[in-house]
Design a protein around this motif. Structure first.
Motif, PDB file in Angstrom:
ATOM      1  N   SER A 184      47.247  34.795  17.477  1.00 48.68           N
ATOM      2  CA  SER A 184      47.195  34.458  18.901  1.00 48.68           C
ATOM      3  C   SER A 184      46.012  33.535  19.195  1.00 48.68           C
ATOM      4  N   ASP A 185      46.127  32.797  20.293  1.00 49.10           N
ATOM      5  CA  ASP A 185      45.043  31.915  20.734  1.00 49.10           C
ATOM      6  C   ASP A 185      44.176  32.576  21.793  1.00 49.10           C
ATOM      7  N   PHE A 186      44.742  33.489  22.551  1.00 47.42           N
ATOM      8  CA  PHE A 186      43.960  34.332  23.452  1.00 47.42           C
ATOM      9  C   PHE A 186      44.772  35.557  23.829  1.00 47.42           C
ATOM     10  N   VAL A 187      44.060  36.627  24.137  1.00 50.78           N
ATOM     11  CA  VAL A 187      44.678  37.914  24.432  1.00 50.78           C
ATOM     12  C   VAL A 187      44.313  38.324  25.849  1.00 50.78           C
ATOM     13  N   VAL A 188      45.289  38.887  26.560  1.00 51.10           N
ATOM     14  CA  VAL A 188      45.070  39.349  27.930  1.00 51.10           C
ATOM     15  C   VAL A 188      45.329  40.855  27.985  1.00 51.10           C
ATOM     16  N   PHE A 189      44.296  41.614  28.364  1.00 54.37           N
ATOM     17  CA  PHE A 189      44.455  43.052  28.568  1.00 54.37           C
ATOM     18  C   PHE A 189      44.949  43.275  29.997  1.00 54.37           C
ATOM     19  N   PRO A 213      39.497  34.659  21.819  1.00 53.16           N
ATOM     20  CA  PRO A 213      39.018  34.995  23.169  1.00 53.16           C
ATOM     21  C   PRO A 213      39.961  35.950  23.877  1.00 53.16           C
ATOM     22  N   TYR A 214      39.421  36.675  24.848  1.00 58.48           N
ATOM     23  CA  TYR A 214      40.243  37.634  25.587  1.00 58.48           C
ATOM     24  C   TYR A 214      39.683  37.785  27.001  1.00 58.48           C
ATOM     25  N   LEU A 215      40.509  38.317  27.874  1.00 55.85           N
ATOM     26  CA  LEU A 215      40.089  38.613  29.234  1.00 55.85           C
ATOM     27  C   LEU A 215      40.977  39.713  29.789  1.00 55.85           C
ATOM     28  N   SER A 216      40.664  40.183  30.980  1.00 58.75           N
ATOM     29  CA  SER A 216      41.415  41.266  31.595  1.00 58.75           C
ATOM     30  C   SER A 216      42.015  40.809  32.917  1.00 58.75           C
ATOM     31  N   VAL A 217      43.201  41.318  33.207  1.00 64.05           N
ATOM     32  CA  VAL A 217      43.850  41.060  34.490  1.00 64.05           C
ATOM     33  C   VAL A 217      44.369  42.386  35.032  1.00 64.05           C
ATOM     34  N   SER A 218      44.679  42.397  36.314  1.00 69.65           N
ATOM     35  CA  SER A 218      45.261  43.591  36.918  1.00 69.65           C
ATOM     36  C   SER A 218      46.386  43.190  37.857  1.00 69.65           C
ATOM     37  N   PHE A 219      47.119  44.174  38.334  1.00 70.52           N
ATOM     38  CA  PHE A 219      48.232  43.944  39.242  1.00 70.52           C
ATOM     39  C   PHE A 219      47.813  44.175  40.688  1.00 70.52           C
ATOM     40  N   GLY A 338      39.295  38.080  37.639  1.00 70.85           N
ATOM     41  CA  GLY A 338      38.020  37.450  37.980  1.00 70.85           C
ATOM     42  C   GLY A 338      37.645  36.371  36.987  1.00 70.85           C
ATOM     43  N   ASP A 339      38.513  36.141  35.978  1.00 71.71           N
ATOM     44  CA  ASP A 339      38.224  35.176  34.915  1.00 71.71           C
ATOM     45  C   ASP A 339      39.156  33.983  34.942  1.00 71.71           C
TER      46      ASP A 339
END
Length: 343
Positions: A184-189, A213-219, A338-339
């Protein structure tokens, strides 16, 4: 039973490794395109939020005036060949049976963005390039599509799953071993309301190993109500709960987060969770019985239905719903983070 599942998982793992070797040594062909293909995929079966993420990426590209098209397999679609669900100006397909529920759902969220479906993703990408000349292709569910050369592979990780689910199929939900995240090129939690820290603790060493790289998202949820006069969805006042008690109906990969959100907007007194991509049309009698009061032999006039947008695009075509005898509400979700600059 555990022993049989273990043997099946080992056999499945061997098939995965053989397939990877075939692509690595060019025994299997990889298709290369003149424009970048960006995949939004996952490493587990079940709903991780791919479709909301496709919407989010599309909206980001639109903000930057970047022409793009979305390519999807159109799971369980009945139309053969390549189907153009929507182009830059017009929505062509409204029936989810023809094109699949998720592509039709996208048309409710994205206007003037070409959406193309085909079980042959290579053919769909070629049609998208030929007809719409996009600068970028967004490929829905493409991480395991090794036959397509992708510029970027985004992989979603469901942070709410129990860690025991992160075992290879059929023992767990993994389509591939977690080490496959190295591709993968980036991962999203994805945070669906409940976070299992042990998942990040397991995944982060792999991402650090490959400097991924990775970052977090929410609903973020919003409530809509169907207007029978205009045959459209209208934003409801989410500050107060719906006065009616509601039956929650869903046919998605993971119903838990939806039920939690539905309870914030109304009193859910019954819950019906069907398999993912459920065909309501073939089971209309069962659906109709849900809103039928057997004691008095009439509709439950004081009961509403609350569902997801993915289910709504199918439910709204049912004759028993179109008779205007039940209030229909939709909980829809958007990705927030926030990212965004990092993304």
């Amino acid at each position: 039973m555990r022993f049989l599942l273990h043997i099946a998982s080992l056999f499945y793992l061997s098939l995965i490794k053989i397939r990877l070797l075939f692509y690595r040594f060019s025994f299997l062909k990889q298709h290369v395109f003149d424009i970048p293909v960006v995949s939004i995929g996952n490493i587990t079966v079940g709903g991780t939020g791919k479709t909301p993420m496709v919407v989010y990426f599309s909206q980001l590209l639109t903000k930057q005036n970047i022409k793009h098209a979305i390519v999807s397999r159109g799971y369980k679609k009945t139309a053969g060949g390549t189907t153009i669900v929507q182009d830059y100006n017009t929505k062509h397909i409204n029936n989810p049976t023809l094109a699949g529920d998720e592509p039709v759902m996208l048309t409710y969220k994205l206007k003037n963005v070409p959406i193309i479906v085909d079980s042959n993703k290579v053919r769909a990408i070629r049609v998208a390039i030929e007809k719409f000349c996009p600068e970028i292709i967004l490929l829905d569910d493409g991480f395991q599509s090794l036959y397509i050369n992708k510029k970027k592979d985004c992989v979603l990780i469901d942070s709410s799953l129990p860690i025991k689910e992160y075992k290879l199929m059929p023992k767990g939900r993994l389509r591939e071993p977690l080490l496959a995240l190295g591709r993968s090129d980036f991962v999203v939690f994805v945070n669906k309301g409940t976070i299992n820290d042990s998942i990040k603790e397991t995944v982060l060493p792999i991402l650090n190993q490959y400097t991924t790289p990775y970052l977090s998202v929410s609903f973020q949820s919003k409530l809509y109500q169907h207007n029978y006069n205009t045959q459209s969805l209208e934003l409801a006042d989410s500050k107060e709960q719906v006065d009616l008690s509601c039956v929650a109906i869903s046919g998605i990969g993971s119903a838990g987060p939806f039920i939690e959100e539905a309870n914030k907007f109304c009193h859910v007194y019954e819950n019906y969770s069907f398999p993912d991509h459920y065909n309501y049309q073939q089971n209309e009698k069962h659906f109709d019985s849900i809103i039928w009061d057997k004691d008095v032999g009439r509709r439950k006039s004081d009961v509403g239905i609350i569902t997801t947008l993915k289910d709504y695009v199918k439910i709204i075509h049912l004759p028993c719903v179109q008779l205007k005898q039940c209030s229909l509400y939709v909980v829809d979700i958007n990705i927030v983070t926030g990212d965004e600059e990092k993304l």
